[in-house]
Write a protein that holds these residues in place. Structure first.
Motif, short mmCIF file in Angstrom:
data_model
loop_
_atom_site.label_atom_id
_atom_site.label_comp_id
_atom_site.label_asym_id
_atom_site.label_seq_id
_atom_site.Cartn_x
_atom_site.Cartn_y
_atom_site.Cartn_z
N LEU A 189 0.83 -1.20 0.00
CA LEU A 189 0.00 0.00 0.00
C LEU A 189 0.86 1.25 0.00
O LEU A 189 0.56 2.24 -0.70
CB LEU A 189 -0.92 -0.01 1.22
CG LEU A 189 -1.92 1.14 1.33
CD1 LEU A 189 -2.86 1.15 0.13
CD2 LEU A 189 -2.70 1.04 2.63
N MET A 190 1.94 1.24 0.79
CA MET A 190 2.84 2.40 0.81
C MET A 190 3.50 2.59 -0.54
O MET A 190 3.59 3.72 -1.05
CB MET A 190 3.90 2.21 1.90
CG MET A 190 3.34 2.25 3.31
SD MET A 190 4.62 1.99 4.57
CE MET A 190 5.60 3.49 4.37
N ASP A 191 3.96 1.50 -1.14
CA ASP A 191 4.62 1.59 -2.44
C ASP A 191 3.65 2.09 -3.50
O ASP A 191 3.96 2.98 -4.29
CB ASP A 191 5.21 0.24 -2.84
CG ASP A 191 5.97 0.31 -4.14
OD1 ASP A 191 5.36 0.01 -5.19
OD2 ASP A 191 7.15 0.69 -4.13
N GLY A 192 2.44 1.50 -3.51
CA GLY A 192 1.47 1.90 -4.52
C GLY A 192 0.98 3.31 -4.35
O GLY A 192 0.78 4.05 -5.33
N SER A 195 4.74 5.72 -4.47
CA SER A 195 5.62 5.68 -5.65
C SER A 195 4.88 6.09 -6.92
O SER A 195 5.53 6.57 -7.88
CB SER A 195 6.21 4.29 -5.82
OG SER A 195 5.20 3.35 -6.15
N THR A 196 3.57 5.91 -6.97
CA THR A 196 2.85 6.28 -8.19
C THR A 196 2.44 7.76 -8.21
O THR A 196 1.91 8.24 -9.22
CB THR A 196 1.58 5.42 -8.35
OG1 THR A 196 0.76 5.58 -7.18
CG2 THR A 196 1.94 3.95 -8.52
N LEU A 197 2.66 8.46 -7.10
CA LEU A 197 2.30 9.88 -7.07
C LEU A 197 3.05 10.66 -8.15
O LEU A 197 2.46 11.48 -8.87
CB LEU A 197 2.61 10.48 -5.69
CG LEU A 197 1.67 10.09 -4.55
CD1 LEU A 197 2.20 10.69 -3.24
CD2 LEU A 197 0.26 10.58 -4.82
N ALA A 198 4.35 10.40 -8.24
CA ALA A 198 5.17 11.17 -9.18
C ALA A 198 4.73 10.96 -10.63
O ALA A 198 4.46 11.94 -11.35
CB ALA A 198 6.64 10.83 -8.98
N LEU A 218 -3.13 3.82 -14.33
CA LEU A 218 -3.55 2.43 -14.38
C LEU A 218 -2.37 1.51 -14.66
O LEU A 218 -2.19 0.48 -13.98
CB LEU A 218 -4.63 2.25 -15.45
CG LEU A 218 -5.16 0.83 -15.67
CD1 LEU A 218 -5.86 0.32 -14.42
CD2 LEU A 218 -6.10 0.79 -16.88
N SER A 219 -1.57 1.87 -15.66
CA SER A 219 -0.43 1.02 -16.01
C SER A 219 0.60 1.00 -14.88
O SER A 219 1.18 -0.05 -14.57
CB SER A 219 0.22 1.51 -17.30
OG SER A 219 0.69 2.85 -17.15
N ALA A 220 0.83 2.17 -14.25
CA ALA A 220 1.80 2.21 -13.14
C ALA A 220 1.32 1.39 -11.96
O ALA A 220 2.10 0.67 -11.32
CB ALA A 220 2.02 3.67 -12.72
N SER A 221 0.03 1.45 -11.66
CA SER A 221 -0.51 0.73 -10.51
C SER A 221 -0.48 -0.79 -10.74
O SER A 221 -0.04 -1.55 -9.87
CB SER A 221 -1.94 1.18 -10.24
OG SER A 221 -2.01 2.56 -9.99
N ALA A 258 -1.53 -2.35 -6.01
CA ALA A 258 -2.41 -1.88 -7.08
C ALA A 258 -3.49 -0.96 -6.54
O ALA A 258 -3.81 0.07 -7.15
CB ALA A 258 -3.02 -3.08 -7.79
N ILE A 259 -4.07 -1.31 -5.39
CA ILE A 259 -5.11 -0.47 -4.80
C ILE A 259 -4.56 0.91 -4.44
O ILE A 259 -5.21 1.94 -4.67
CB ILE A 259 -5.70 -1.16 -3.55
CG1 ILE A 259 -6.53 -2.37 -3.98
CG2 ILE A 259 -6.56 -0.18 -2.75
CD1 ILE A 259 -7.06 -3.18 -2.81
N GLY A 260 -3.35 0.92 -3.87
CA GLY A 260 -2.74 2.19 -3.50
C GLY A 260 -2.56 3.13 -4.68
O GLY A 260 -2.77 4.34 -4.57
N GLY A 261 -2.17 2.58 -5.83
CA GLY A 261 -1.99 3.43 -7.00
C GLY A 261 -3.30 3.80 -7.67
O GLY A 261 -3.49 4.94 -8.12
#
Length: 327
Positions: A189-192, A195-198, A218-221, A258-261
């Protein structure tokens, strides 16, 4: 195939002879004893007191089997017909022990109590089908033994797992849950989320296009979820670390990544860029609060430290995304 599924090739219970009823009871007691021993083997390392419960239950089932065999020999001789529970229509079934292997200890104890309740019902029905007085008495006694005033699992549980031991086993179960699900899920969850914020916000501010931003998010997550899931499952088989099934850990990590992103990617399905970005930023704050709550509740991280770590990390990545997107 269809006849097997419908149970058409099974014998009705009412058609069994007295000898077949005894044979069925003998095979059932043998199976139950093996199941209890399998439970004991599974629980012995982490829950030794509960393992002792199931070992004693297996001994009890062995005593029942011996009494049934003695009655069969006295009534019908040494040759016991081969009849098992799967041969009888409507007869209760037992789940194979490997299906219960990874279940929590409370679920296994409950399964044992359900086994006893069904065995009690069987012996009552079997006693009604017999005319021999001694056989009827034996079956009735076994029905009482299976039922009693309290289930055997509960009685032995009170004997071998007093409050302090149950508290220790509950703590062990909580630790295994954290290592198998919470820890890898939290990392995902932390990674998703972070890390996908940027890439998401960099794309948003660079293009101003909500659909393109959504596709990138979507692709990043999904890509991060697959990567994190495989990494978690592959780097530790759980045998030495005691962190549990690599498949379960991998799923927990991958799904939560995936949920996090996706949390802050989905708002970009909204066509209006300003509204979509506002909603995405609000979702980010919710995600960061959830991460801090999990750290505090499950990992016992102080609120101040959890909030500082999550907010600082999220702010840095979000700022990087904005700066790159506006470059």
């Amino acid at each position: 195939m269809l006849s097997r599924l419908a149970g058409l090739n099974r014998r009705p219970f009412d058609s069994l002879t007295e000898q077949e009823i005894l044979a069925l009871a003998i095979s059932s007691e043998e199976d139950d004893a093996r199941i209890y021993l399998a439970y004991a083997d599974h629980l012995r390392d982490d829950y030794p007191n509960s393992a002792r419960v199931f070992e004693e239950m297996a001994v009890e089932e062995g005593d029942h089997r011996a009494r049934l065999i003695e009655r069969h020999k006295a009534r019908f001789g040494d040759r016991i017909p081969l009849i098992r529970r799967e041969h009888v229509r409507g007869y209760y079934e037992r789940k194979p022990d490997w299906l219960m292997k990874n279940q929590p200890v409370d679920r296994i104890r409950q399964a044992a109590e359900d086994m006893e309740a069904r065995a009690h019902e069987f012996y009552l029905a079997a006693a009604r089908r017999t005319s021999d007085a001694d056989t009827r008495k034996l079956l009735g006694d076994l029905a009482l033994a299976e039922k009693g005033h309290e289930s055997l699992a509960r009685r032995l549980g009170l004997e071998h797992t007093p409050d302090d031991v149950q508290a220790e086993e509950a703590q062990t179960a909580r630790r295994k849950f954290i290592l198998t699900y919470v820890q890898p899920g939290l990392a995902g969850l932390m990674d998703g989320s972070v890390s996908t914020l940027a890439p998401i916000f960099a794309t948003a501010f660079a293009t101003g296009d909500t659909w393109t931003t959504f596709l990138v998010g979507l692709s990043a997550s999904v890509g991060a979820g697959i990567s994190m899931g495989f990494t978690e499952a592959a780097h530790d088989d759980g045998v030495i670390s005691g962190r549990g099934s690599p498949l379960k850990r991998g799923l927990a990590s991958g799904v939560m990544t995936a949920i996090g992103g996706l949390g802050h990617a989905l708002p970009y399905l909204i066509p209006d860029f300003t509204l979509a970005t506002t909603v995405a930023i609000a979702v980010v704050f919710v995600e960061l609060w959830v991460i801090a709550w999990i750290q505090n509740h499950w990992m016992e991280t102080p609120w101040s430290r959890a909030i500082f770590q999550v907010v600082l990390g999220g702010a840095l990545v979000f700022a990087a995304g904005m700066l790159i997107g506006n470059a």
